[in-house]
Structures are given as C-alpha cells and as structure tokens.
Design a protein around this motif. Structure first.
Motif, PDB file in Angstrom:
ATOM      1  N   GLY A   7       0.809  -1.210   0.000  1.00  0.00           N
ATOM      2  CA  GLY A   7       0.000   0.000   0.000  1.00  0.00           C
ATOM      3  C   GLY A   7       0.842   1.261   0.000  1.00  0.00           C
ATOM      4  O   GLY A   7       0.535   2.227  -0.703  1.00  0.00           O
ATOM      5  N   VAL A   8       1.915   1.279   0.796  1.00  0.00           N
ATOM      6  CA  VAL A   8       2.809   2.440   0.822  1.00  0.00           C
ATOM      7  C   VAL A   8       3.515   2.604  -0.515  1.00  0.00           C
ATOM      8  O   VAL A   8       3.666   3.717  -1.037  1.00  0.00           O
ATOM      9  N   MET A   9       3.948   1.487  -1.129  1.00  0.00           N
ATOM     10  CA  MET A   9       4.637   1.560  -2.415  1.00  0.00           C
ATOM     11  C   MET A   9       3.716   2.082  -3.516  1.00  0.00           C
ATOM     12  O   MET A   9       4.153   2.796  -4.429  1.00  0.00           O
ATOM     13  N   ALA A  10       2.435   1.740  -3.434  1.00  0.00           N
ATOM     14  CA  ALA A  10       1.495   2.156  -4.471  1.00  0.00           C
ATOM     15  C   ALA A  10       0.939   3.555  -4.243  1.00  0.00           C
ATOM     16  O   ALA A  10       0.312   4.118  -5.145  1.00  0.00           O
ATOM     17  N   ALA A  11       1.145   4.123  -3.053  1.00  0.00           N
ATOM     18  CA  ALA A  11       0.576   5.434  -2.742  1.00  0.00           C
ATOM     19  C   ALA A  11       1.342   6.536  -3.465  1.00  0.00           C
ATOM     20  O   ALA A  11       2.569   6.499  -3.584  1.00  0.00           O
ATOM     21  N   SER A  12       0.602   7.512  -3.934  1.00  0.00           N
ATOM     22  CA  SER A  12       1.201   8.647  -4.635  1.00  0.00           C
ATOM     23  C   SER A  12       1.440   9.792  -3.647  1.00  0.00           C
ATOM     24  O   SER A  12       0.523  10.220  -2.958  1.00  0.00           O
ATOM     25  N   PRO A  13       2.670  10.326  -3.587  1.00  0.00           N
ATOM     26  CA  PRO A  13       2.957  11.435  -2.668  1.00  0.00           C
ATOM     27  C   PRO A  13       2.670  12.807  -3.255  1.00  0.00           C
ATOM     28  O   PRO A  13       3.053  13.817  -2.678  1.00  0.00           O
ATOM     29  N   ARG A  14       1.983  12.867  -4.413  1.00  0.00           N
ATOM     30  CA  ARG A  14       1.802  14.144  -5.084  1.00  0.00           C
ATOM     31  C   ARG A  14       0.947  15.121  -4.294  1.00  0.00           C
ATOM     32  O   ARG A  14       1.041  16.331  -4.489  1.00  0.00           O
ATOM     33  N   GLY A  15       0.102  14.615  -3.405  1.00  0.00           N
ATOM     34  CA  GLY A  15      -0.753  15.506  -2.631  1.00  0.00           C
ATOM     35  C   GLY A  15      -0.086  16.089  -1.403  1.00  0.00           C
ATOM     36  O   GLY A  15      -0.675  16.928  -0.708  1.00  0.00           O
ATOM     37  N   LEU A  16       1.131  15.664  -1.072  1.00  0.00           N
ATOM     38  CA  LEU A  16       1.815  16.136   0.123  1.00  0.00           C
ATOM     39  C   LEU A  16       2.288  17.580  -0.049  1.00  0.00           C
ATOM     40  O   LEU A  16       2.752  17.975  -1.115  1.00  0.00           O
ATOM     41  N   ARG A  17       2.179  18.346   1.037  1.00  0.00           N
ATOM     42  CA  ARG A  17       2.675  19.712   1.052  1.00  0.00           C
ATOM     43  C   ARG A  17       3.801  19.821   2.072  1.00  0.00           C
ATOM     44  O   ARG A  17       4.186  18.845   2.707  1.00  0.00           O
ATOM     45  N   ARG A  18       4.321  21.010   2.246  1.00  0.00           N
ATOM     46  CA  ARG A  18       5.506  21.210   3.075  1.00  0.00           C
ATOM     47  C   ARG A  18       5.252  20.766   4.514  1.00  0.00           C
ATOM     48  O   ARG A  18       6.100  20.118   5.140  1.00  0.00           O
ATOM     49  N   GLU A  19       4.089  21.135   5.069  1.00  0.00           N
ATOM     50  CA  GLU A  19       3.806  20.768   6.453  1.00  0.00           C
ATOM     51  C   GLU A  19       3.655  19.258   6.621  1.00  0.00           C
ATOM     52  O   GLU A  19       3.956  18.707   7.689  1.00  0.00           O
ATOM     53  N   HIS A  20       3.199  18.580   5.571  1.00  0.00           N
ATOM     54  CA  HIS A  20       3.111  17.127   5.636  1.00  0.00           C
ATOM     55  C   HIS A  20       4.499  16.486   5.637  1.00  0.00           C
ATOM     56  O   HIS A  20       4.725  15.469   6.312  1.00  0.00           O
ATOM     57  N   LEU A  21       5.417  17.064   4.894  1.00  0.00           N
ATOM     58  CA  LEU A  21       6.767  16.496   4.825  1.00  0.00           C
ATOM     59  C   LEU A  21       7.471  16.533   6.176  1.00  0.00           C
ATOM     60  O   LEU A  21       8.280  15.654   6.486  1.00  0.00           O
TER      61      LEU A  21
END
Length: 485
Positions: free
Chosen positions: A56-70
């Motif tokens: 699930g983690v490998m298939a998840a897309s990180p494109r929605g993450l923003r600076r505060e999420h990082l």
C-alpha cells in the motif's frame, strides 16, 4: 490564458484519487480485517499485514503532500532510524557502543564453554518481534498519504465504524450461542464475557469504545447539519429532533448503541470507563464552538460524565461489580510495575531486547507476583518499551506521540469542515494511549493498526486547504477567482 483555480484543483484531485485507488483499497481492507484473526497476534498474521501495508505504501502517490506534511514524514523517518540503530545494537555480533547482557558471560562461566555475547537477553528475538512495530509504522504512513484526500478520510471513518458494528454483532452472537470459543478456537480464559475476535477482553473493550466514538461523531455531524447555522439553542434541540428524525440519525444512534453494548459486555473495568470518558470528550470537543464560552464545555463534560456514570450503573452492572470486588487494580500489577522499573534501571540505554520481556521478567518478579501466574507482558506499554528498547528510544517515541497529539489538537482548533476526522483521531489516540499506560492494548496489532491508521488520517486532515473540491477552504480563501498561468 485564464484557468479557474477550481478546475486546476479538481484535475489534481482527480489524478490523486486515481493514483491512490489501490492504496486506499489496501488500507480499507487492512483496518477491516486486522481485528479478525484473533487480533492479528500470530506471527503469520503480522507478517501478512506488513506485506500488504508495504504494498500500500509503495502504491501510494505522494503528489498531494505539502511542506507541512513532509515535516511529519521527517518525524517518522527519525523514529525509524532510531529503531534501526537500537535493533542493530541488540542483534549485532559486534555492537558499536552497547554492552552485552551480563547473563551471557555468567552462562559461559557456569558451563565452562565460550558463548558469543549479545545485547539482547534472547538472541535474535528483536528481529522476530519487529513485525508489530513495522506494521504500525506502515499503517500510519499509508493512511497519512492516502487520506490527504478528504473523501478517502471520510470513507476510512465509515469503514472502521461499520467494521466495529460487524465485530460487535458477531461477538454478541458468539457470546449467546457458543461463549467458550473465539472463532474456531476454544477460549483459554474470559469464557464468561464478550471478546469477539480478540483474545483479551480489555483490548476488545477499547476497540468497541473507539468504534463507538466514531459513531458518536457521525451522529453529531448529522445532528449539526439538521440544526440551523449559528449558535445552537439547546432547549429547542429535543423538539426539533422529535419533529424531524432523519434516517441517518436513527441509524447512527442504533449503531452507537450496538458498539456501546458490546463494550459493556466485555466487563473490562479500565476499557469501559476510559471508553465512556472518550465518548464524553468527543461530544464536548465536537460541539465546543456551539457551547457558551465560559461554562459550556465544563457543563457538557459534567452532564456527559453523569450520563456515562448512569449508563455504567444501569447497563454495566458486571463492571461495577468487579470494581466492588477487585478495586481499581489487579493483584500483582503494581508489583510488576516496580519490577519493570528495576529492569529499566539495570539496562537503561538499550534495554534487554525488543520482545524479550517474558525472558527478562522472571529474574525480577517478587513472591507476590509469582502467585498470579505467568507475566509475559508488563501491562504497561511505556514501561515495557523502556525495558525492551532503553530509555532514549522510549523517550523519543513518547516525544513523537506528543507531537502527533499537538498536531491533532491544532487541527481540531483551526478546522471548520471535516471535524470528525481530527477529533476522531485525537480521541481514539488518547483512549488507546491512556489504556496502554495500564494495559497492553496498543501491543495488539489488530487494535494498534486501527488506531494508527485513524491517526494517520487525522494528521493528514489537520491542516487547512486539504479540501480541494470545496468552493472555499477552511481559511475562507476564494477558490473561484481566476488565475493567470
């Protein structure tokens, strides 16, 4: 060229939903299925969920993450690296800085043969015990990435809530028809109470209490939509509810009662009391903006506490009876805590090895504790973490949890929409953490995975501007204005 911001954000959201479709399906199946095989305590079940969540983690897309999420992902990386360092010291034949456990030297002297030392009291046991922490970390990361989208977060809430109802109905049916079996296995203990698919009644109690919290928040959300905007006139609420009783409110209330009934049937003292307190807190936090500023929250907590007490006395007679007979603590538990503190004092830096409490404790148990059978768990997760992994790593884990709770509290304060996600995560996290101070519910993967998946969703929804499909975000920014691109 003028392109409306709504069109851009809608396109991004559509891409994000498509890219995380597989990960969200994996996440929903995991939270629904983790409690099923005896709380997923077997090594095979833990390994299975690690593989599934890893995919699930490998298939998840990180494109929605923003600076505060990082920054929150950075916190997870720090905890993972600290775990890796401690486990290296406990497993390595030549640790970098840790000293071997003295028991290996004593055994070599007694047998008169050389024995390779180890920091862990049980060689290689930390490797075999790594599955549960790994599954927990994968669960929170997968949920955090997937639930950046608000619709996925709400779907997750419903999956957990309905799964709780299904397990509650099964538990009640099994209790009435065949109370001496859990699924296809015969019960070793707790034959007189409901445990559903869990082996221990305390874990079952907080699981159903957590699901009841989610149903209460779903019910509260429906109630808030029924009432007119602005401050609530609480005296008019009963009249309005009697005149307008939509089906979602009736259904949510019925499911809440099912989960509460299953929770009470576990007869767990700490689990029931803490769950009732969590219900009171969840209701007060959800409506705190609609309550009078000075005495409103205090009055809501007081009235909710009184209702919870009456519910405990009327429907939880067996729980009250256990308080009358056994008091607040089980025999030997305080002595076990004292013995665990002595273990920590003897091995403060790197502990005795992850998952080795059952091997280390017999040397420290007193005669009073010996009367109460085998203790393979400390019945206090923080103390067991400190004894197994050492104070530095245990302290880092506590600090990470404090940061998580602070972010969730901030999310509850600044959010105006989708409040049930951060409130549900905050309340269930506090319930699980509080109960784990006096028991081991968060050491049961079938419950811990559910809590951490919910926490991941709450963290993802604790920041404004997550709702890309709304015409106006939480801070009131106008999203319909055009932008030059």
């Amino acid at each position: 060229m003028y392109v409306p911001i709504m069109d851009v954000r809608a396109a991004k959201r559509s891409d994000l939903i498509k890219s995380n479709r597989i990960s969200s399906l994996i996440l929903f199946v995991t939270v629904a299925g983790a409690p099923f095989p005896f709380g997923s305590t077997a090594p095979t079940a833990i390994a299975f969920w690690c593989i599934v969540l890893g995919l699930g983690v490998m298939a998840a897309s990180p494109r929605g993450l923003r600076r505060e999420h990082l920054s929150l992902l950075g916190l997870a990386v720090i905890v993972i690296l600290a775990y890796a360092f401690v486990l290296h010291e406990q497993l390595a034949a030549r640790p970098w800085i840790a000293s071997p456990h003295p028991l290996w030297r004593e055994a070599a002297e007694a047998l008169g043969i050389p024995i390779a030392p180890s920091v862990s009291i049980a060689r290689n046991q930390p490797f075999f015990a790594l599955g549960a922490p790994l599954a927990n970390m994968l669960a929170v990361i997968c949920s955090f990435i997937v639930c950046i989208d608000r619709d996925r977060a709400h779907q997750l809430i419903l999956v957990i809530a309905w799964s709780g109802v299904a397990y509650a109905v099964y538990g009640m049916a099994a209790y009435l028809i065949d109370p001496i079996h859990i699924l296809w296995r015969e019960k070793i203990a707790y034959r007189e109470v409901l445990t559903s698919t869990f082996i221990n009644r305390n874990t079952a109690a907080v699981y159903f209490g957590s699901c009841a919290v989610l149903w209460l928040l779903i019910l509260s959300q429906h109630l808030r939509r029924l009432l007119p905007p602005g401050p609530i006139h609480w005296r008019s609420v009963p009249r309005r509810l009697l005149s307008e009783m939509p089906r979602p409110i009736v259904l949510s209330f019925a499911m809440l009662l099912v989960c509460v009934a299953a929770m009470l049937m576990t007869n767990s003292r700490a689990g029931v009391v803490l769950s009732l307190m969590a219900l009171v807190v969840a209701f007060a936090v959800f409506f705190y903006r609609d309550l009078p500023r000075r005495v409103g929250v205090a009055a809501a907590l007081a009235i909710g506490g009184l209702i919870a007490l009456l519910l405990l006395q009327i429907l939880g007679g067996n729980v009250s009876g256990r308080f009358d007979v056994q008091g607040l603590s089980d025999g030997g538990r305080l002595e076990t805590y004292h013995a665990t503190l002595r273990m920590i004092a003897d091995h403060p830096w790197f502990g005795t090895g992850l998952g080795t409490f059952g091997w280390s404790f017999p040397a420290y148990r007193s005669a009073n504790v010996s009367m109460w059978g085998v203790w393979d768990l400390a019945h206090s997760t923080p103390l067991e973490l400190a004894s197994d992994l050492g104070l530095p790593l245990a302290g880092l884990i506590v600090l990470a949890w404090l940061i998580v709770l602070a972010v969730l509290i901030r999310g509850v304060r600044i959010r105006r929409r989708d409040l049930i996600v951060p409130i549900g995560a905050l309340t269930v996290a506090i319930l699980g953490l509080t109960h784990s101070f006096i028991d081991f519910s968060l050491q049961i993967p079938g419950y811990a995975i559910v809590v951490l998946v919910l926490v991941g969703a709450g963290l993802a929804q604790s920041f404004p501007s997550n709702n890309m499909n709304n015409a106006r975000d939480d801070l009131g920014e106008n999203l319909s204005a055009p932008r030059i691109v």
